[in-house]
Enzyme design. Sequence first.
Site, PDB file in Angstrom:
ATOM      1  CE  LYS A 200      -5.349  14.797  10.471  1.00 53.24           C
ATOM      2  NZ  LYS A 200      -6.357  13.719  10.577  1.00 53.24           N
ATOM      3  CE  LYS A 253      -7.123  18.232  12.213  1.00 46.72           C
ATOM      4  NZ  LYS A 253      -7.923  17.000  12.306  1.00 46.72           N
TER       5      LYS A 253
END
Length: 330
Positions: A200, A253
Amino acid sequence: MPQVPTNRPRRNRKSQVIRDMVQETRLTAHNLIFPLFLIEGQNQQAEVKSMPGIFRYSADRIIDEVGRCVELGIHSFAPFPSINDNLKDRLARESANPEGLYLKTVADIRRQFPDVVLMTDVAMDPYSSDGHDGVVDAESGEILNDASLEVLGQMALAQARAGADIIGPSDMMDGRVAWIREVLDQNAFQHVSIMSYTAKYASAFYGPFRDALDSAPKKGDKKSYQMNPANRREALRELALDETEGADMVMVKPALSYLDVIMDVKQHTNLPVTAYNVSGEYAMVKAAAQQGWLDGEKTMLEVLLSIRRAGADAILTYFAKEAAEVLRRG
């Protein structure tokens, strides 16, 4: 006369039937996970201004939205809560309140739709008065990794009790997958999966999401725990740790600006790989389509196909409902 080619790739493109037959990457509603925004109140439905077509729903209305999506073939959902400021504190205690907005709604969806997959979010920021994913030291402002693990573990346990199928730790604290796995197993939730936000990044593409949930940090930024967008190999180190700690699925992400990372992760794991097509990526396409600069539907499908082509088995995307409608039309 020049020699004519004997190898002609265009022969495999000469009709729609042949193009369909040799298509390498396919997109179906089964590949899509729909994020949903949850707010307090009754009979509430408010569009997110920076995300045209996406709404924040009160608990009663979110049930209706899940029902509409199920009819379109979407069976996986990831709800995210917007919590009133008076319920927030530095230890995110509201995150484990079984009578709170989030957990009650998760339980309601589970009762009314027992066959859907519910993926819940484990991070402190929606419930934290500091707006960070972990516990903030009051004096130094440092994000305290190990102190955060206990909070995250209790949050994950409460979500499992409410009916979550998949726990999604999005906090990026070190060791949180192993911690959550142990907490779940010790409480007889061995069947609950963990989809780790493995890579992320500290991205600029999260802006509309933070607007929707009012979850931006009150001070500082998230760069001490989310990954540097310049780093690629670091994702494989995170992947190796998450596999060792017991993750069942792994995620990258954002998605669209990190297709290379999705491909790297796919090539280095046998676990299912997911990707989060985040709010800013959605907003860019929608804004350009509203101006007439892009064909919105075609661009949406191309974006989702590119994420699948890079290696994502499933995609969290705000396009999920619209894409399912288009795919149903063929």
